[in-house]
Motif scaffolding. Structure first.
Motif, PDB file in Angstrom:
ATOM      1  N   ASP A 303      38.823 -16.575  49.062  1.00 54.48           N
ATOM      2  CA  ASP A 303      38.464 -16.060  47.950  1.00 54.48           C
ATOM      3  C   ASP A 303      36.753 -17.181  47.609  1.00 54.48           C
ATOM      4  O   ASP A 303      35.720 -17.140  47.725  1.00 54.48           O
ATOM      5  CB  ASP A 303      38.994 -15.931  46.458  1.00 54.48           C
ATOM      6  N   GLY A 304      37.373 -18.418  47.949  1.00 50.90           N
ATOM      7  CA  GLY A 304      35.813 -19.183  48.311  1.00 50.90           C
ATOM      8  C   GLY A 304      34.678 -19.001  49.534  1.00 50.90           C
ATOM      9  O   GLY A 304      33.806 -19.277  49.264  1.00 50.90           O
ATOM     10  N   LEU A 305      35.512 -18.839  50.387  1.00 54.77           N
ATOM     11  CA  LEU A 305      34.526 -18.733  51.250  1.00 54.77           C
ATOM     12  C   LEU A 305      33.235 -17.633  51.391  1.00 54.77           C
ATOM     13  O   LEU A 305      32.235 -17.498  51.308  1.00 54.77           O
ATOM     14  CB  LEU A 305      35.347 -18.200  52.598  1.00 54.77           C
ATOM     15  N   ARG A 306      34.037 -16.524  50.373  1.00 54.20           N
ATOM     16  CA  ARG A 306      33.679 -15.396  49.873  1.00 54.20           C
ATOM     17  C   ARG A 306      32.154 -15.035  48.784  1.00 54.20           C
ATOM     18  O   ARG A 306      31.095 -15.047  48.980  1.00 54.20           O
ATOM     19  CB  ARG A 306      34.434 -14.218  49.823  1.00 54.20           C
ATOM     20  N   ALA A 307      33.052 -16.441  47.844  1.00 55.11           N
ATOM     21  CA  ALA A 307      31.970 -16.789  46.461  1.00 55.11           C
ATOM     22  C   ALA A 307      31.208 -17.824  47.679  1.00 55.11           C
ATOM     23  O   ALA A 307      29.767 -17.374  46.874  1.00 55.11           O
ATOM     24  CB  ALA A 307      33.116 -17.496  45.606  1.00 55.11           C
ATOM     25  N   GLU A 308      31.002 -18.467  48.387  1.00 48.41           N
ATOM     26  CA  GLU A 308      30.184 -19.645  48.947  1.00 48.41           C
ATOM     27  C   GLU A 308      29.095 -18.737  49.590  1.00 48.41           C
ATOM     28  O   GLU A 308      27.937 -19.208  49.014  1.00 48.41           O
ATOM     29  CB  GLU A 308      30.881 -20.128  49.821  1.00 48.41           C
ATOM     30  N   LEU A 309      29.588 -17.661  50.267  1.00 49.15           N
ATOM     31  CA  LEU A 309      28.732 -16.757  51.187  1.00 49.15           C
ATOM     32  C   LEU A 309      27.673 -15.767  50.404  1.00 49.15           C
ATOM     33  O   LEU A 309      26.706 -15.741  50.866  1.00 49.15           O
ATOM     34  CB  LEU A 309      29.257 -16.519  52.256  1.00 49.15           C
ATOM     35  N   GLY A 310      28.835 -15.279  49.414  1.00 50.12           N
ATOM     36  CA  GLY A 310      27.632 -13.903  48.598  1.00 50.12           C
ATOM     37  C   GLY A 310      26.815 -15.151  47.804  1.00 50.12           C
ATOM     38  O   GLY A 310      25.642 -14.466  47.478  1.00 50.12           O
ATOM     39  N   ALA A 311      26.506 -16.017  47.217  1.00 47.96           N
ATOM     40  CA  ALA A 311      25.750 -17.037  47.202  1.00 47.96           C
ATOM     41  C   ALA A 311      24.273 -17.373  47.742  1.00 47.96           C
ATOM     42  O   ALA A 311      23.332 -17.016  46.871  1.00 47.96           O
ATOM     43  CB  ALA A 311      26.411 -18.569  46.186  1.00 47.96           C
ATOM     44  N   LYS A 312      24.850 -17.473  48.883  1.00 54.53           N
ATOM     45  CA  LYS A 312      24.044 -17.651  50.441  1.00 54.53           C
ATOM     46  C   LYS A 312      22.647 -16.303  49.799  1.00 54.53           C
ATOM     47  O   LYS A 312      21.896 -16.204  50.415  1.00 54.53           O
ATOM     48  CB  LYS A 312      24.390 -18.813  51.054  1.00 54.53           C
ATOM     49  N   ARG A 313      23.974 -14.958  50.243  1.00 54.66           N
ATOM     50  CA  ARG A 313      23.324 -13.950  50.582  1.00 54.66           C
ATOM     51  C   ARG A 313      22.117 -13.834  49.276  1.00 54.66           C
ATOM     52  O   ARG A 313      21.035 -13.560  49.324  1.00 54.66           O
ATOM     53  CB  ARG A 313      24.012 -12.858  50.534  1.00 54.66           C
ATOM     54  N   ASP A 314      22.537 -14.202  47.861  1.00 56.76           N
ATOM     55  CA  ASP A 314      21.890 -13.547  46.917  1.00 56.76           C
ATOM     56  C   ASP A 314      19.963 -14.857  47.308  1.00 56.76           C
ATOM     57  O   ASP A 314      19.315 -13.908  47.004  1.00 56.76           O
ATOM     58  CB  ASP A 314      22.233 -14.276  45.838  1.00 56.76           C
ATOM     59  N   LEU A 315      20.972 -16.133  47.499  1.00 61.00           N
ATOM     60  CA  LEU A 315      19.487 -17.042  47.831  1.00 61.00           C
ATOM     61  C   LEU A 315      18.445 -16.694  48.526  1.00 61.00           C
ATOM     62  O   LEU A 315      17.668 -16.061  48.275  1.00 61.00           O
ATOM     63  CB  LEU A 315      20.614 -18.211  48.188  1.00 61.00           C
ATOM     64  N   LEU A 316      18.826 -16.390  49.583  1.00 59.70           N
ATOM     65  CA  LEU A 316      17.970 -15.630  50.736  1.00 59.70           C
ATOM     66  C   LEU A 316      17.751 -14.263  50.937  1.00 59.70           C
ATOM     67  O   LEU A 316      16.340 -14.468  50.811  1.00 59.70           O
ATOM     68  CB  LEU A 316      18.833 -16.060  52.270  1.00 59.70           C
ATOM     69  N   SER A 317      18.248 -13.843  49.899  1.00 55.96           N
ATOM     70  CA  SER A 317      17.242 -11.810  49.921  1.00 55.96           C
ATOM     71  C   SER A 317      16.423 -12.654  48.815  1.00 55.96           C
ATOM     72  O   SER A 317      15.538 -11.913  48.808  1.00 55.96           O
ATOM     73  CB  SER A 317      18.564 -11.012  49.002  1.00 55.96           C
ATOM     74  N   ALA A 318      16.750 -13.488  47.764  1.00 52.09           N
ATOM     75  CA  ALA A 318      15.851 -13.327  46.245  1.00 52.09           C
ATOM     76  C   ALA A 318      14.645 -14.089  47.318  1.00 52.09           C
ATOM     77  O   ALA A 318      13.380 -13.383  46.806  1.00 52.09           O
ATOM     78  CB  ALA A 318      16.343 -14.469  45.011  1.00 52.09           C
ATOM     79  N   GLY A 319      14.901 -14.810  48.371  1.00 55.62           N
ATOM     80  CA  GLY A 319      13.255 -15.152  48.848  1.00 55.62           C
ATOM     81  C   GLY A 319      12.880 -14.591  49.389  1.00 55.62           C
ATOM     82  O   GLY A 319      11.446 -14.470  50.088  1.00 55.62           O
ATOM     83  N   LEU A 320      13.240 -13.732  50.573  1.00 47.42           N
ATOM     84  CA  LEU A 320      13.152 -12.941  51.264  1.00 47.42           C
ATOM     85  C   LEU A 320      12.085 -12.269  50.344  1.00 47.42           C
ATOM     86  O   LEU A 320      10.782 -11.441  50.457  1.00 47.42           O
ATOM     87  CB  LEU A 320      14.123 -11.961  52.143  1.00 47.42           C
ATOM     88  N   ALA A 321      12.403 -11.660  48.769  1.00 41.48           N
ATOM     89  CA  ALA A 321      12.163 -10.450  48.292  1.00 41.48           C
ATOM     90  C   ALA A 321      10.890 -11.259  47.545  1.00 41.48           C
ATOM     91  O   ALA A 321       9.694 -10.580  47.486  1.00 41.48           O
ATOM     92  CB  ALA A 321      12.900 -10.090  47.493  1.00 41.48           C
TER      93      ALA A 321
END
Length: 404
Positions: A303-321
């Protein structure tokens, strides 16, 4: 007599024959090697190749050290894999998905998922058989199908409304009397698509109706942020016709250990083992014991791995947009696919040219998605970024990308 570096094709006197056999002639150095070398040469942040930039759990690493010191796995381990890991794999499948497997006859440990894919295709595909693969696809799929003498038939996931989608009618239409199997990847690299229960049920029905085998690459099974991961082998009629593949690299961030496995019926495992024994035979002895302990980690780790990577997904996705890319927010994996056309970049819609110029323009490396397509034009404007990096590295990359 012909020179040793100019072999002659029988029946064609004086005509040089290439050293590389014709099945692999279309495959050169992988794009990952090229772009990683470019990252080193330019000092860029490498968001191209999908490997973490920090190790996984300390207790798992210590388990490997303990195995080395205790002399477990330092010599050849058993061909199917050490019993502890095979038992851990079956316990994981039962606990997570309610799928029972016999650790002695229905599990095979491999040198990562890539060898599992290669061994499965070499075992199950005859020359001339057709293999359906979802396009864009991980590049080793095409090479392994070619080595087996098969013919790959792509079914393309198409971008729509911020995500990539499978057309089930296109999948049905791709099946011919020569189709042997479907090679399925969910969660899907590179698009981040996670096939739904309804889509998987439809694929299972097609496989049963047409009497097809299925190989499923599920290495990102624990990296699903939206939706859920459901093994295809859990659907009616699929256990006896599905080879399920997973590995430790993506889940535990020890990609260099190369520990993978398959679960399938005893008959399918026996067939794949017949091919696998002539590839590596065995590998990663001490690491197998460590991965056995890793698979038994509590749910809080996953659960922690998924949450951590989910936050990183959001960070990079927002930055790319924010940088101007068209962004396809992934439901799983650790890759974001982007469309470069909204940037009005000098390279236009040429992802190869864009990725080769990107390090000089802003010090970031990415991968052109066209390498994952048979139809290069279909993938030309799309570029993949990996977010399995430290948060501060992603923040730095986002800052650099703003220069675009």
């Amino acid at each position: 007599m012909a020179a040793m570096n100019s072999p002659v094709t029988p029946g064609a006197p004086g005509t040089p024959r290439p050293f590389l056999n014709r099945r692999l002639a279309e495959f050169g150095t992988t794009i990952f090697a090229e772009m990683s070398a470019l990252a080193v040469r330019t000092g860029s942040i490498n968001l191209g190749q999908g490997f973490p930039d920090e190790d996984g759990p300390e207790e798992v690493r210590e388990a490997a050290v303990r195995a080395l010191r205790d002399g477990r796995g330092n010599q050849y381990p058993p061909g199917p894999g050490v019993p502890e890991l095979r038992q851990a794999v079956t316990a994981h499948q039962q606990r997570r998905y309610g799928l029972p497997y016999d650790p002695d006859t229905e599990v095979l440990v491999t040198a990562g998922a890539t060898e599992a894919i290669a061994a499965s295709l070499l075992a199950l595909v005859e020359p001339g058989d057709e293999v359906i693969a979802l396009e864009p696809y991980y590049d080793s799929y095409a090479a392994c199908i070619a080595m087996a003498g098969g013919r790959r038939v792509p079914v393309t996931l198409r971008p729509r409304e911020g995500a990539y989608h499978l057309d089930l009618d296109e999948l049905r239409d791709a099946i011919t009397p020569r189709t042997r199997l479907i090679l399925l990847n969910t969660p899907h690299n590179p698009t981040g698509t996670v096939l739904t229960r309804e889509e998987l049920a439809a694929i299972a029905a097609i496989a049963v109706e047409r009497d097809l085998l299925v190989i499923t690459d599920e290495v990102y099974e624990h990296l699903v942020f939206d939706g859920e991961h459901i093994p295809l082998s859990s659907f009616p009629g699929m256990r006896e016709r599905t080879v399920t593949i997973s590995s430790a690299g993506k889940t535990f961030s020890f990609t260099g250990w190369k520990v993978g496995w398959i679960t399938a019926s005893a008959e399918l495992v026996a067939a794949v083992r017949s091919a696998k024994q002539f590839l590596t035979y065995v590998s990663a002895g001490p690491f197998q014991y460590a991965v056995a302990e890793a698979l038994a980690l509590p749910d809080s780790y996953f659960d922690g791995l998924r949450a951590e990577l989910g936050a990183k997904r959001d960070l990079l996705s927002a930055g790319l947009a924010e940088a101007g890319f068209g962004v396809y927010r992934p439901a799983g994996t650790y890759f974001v696919t982007t469309d470069i056309r909204p940037l009005d970049a000098p390279e236009g819609g040429d992802g190869f040219a864009f990725c080769r110029a990107l390090p000089e323009r802003c010090g970031v490396v990415a991968i052109p998605n066209a390498v994952f397509y048979d139809d290069r034009e279909a993938g030309a404007p799309f570029v993949r970024f990996a977010f399995c990096k430290r948060t501060e590295v992603l923040q730095d990359a986002v800052g650099r990308l703003k220069a675009l």
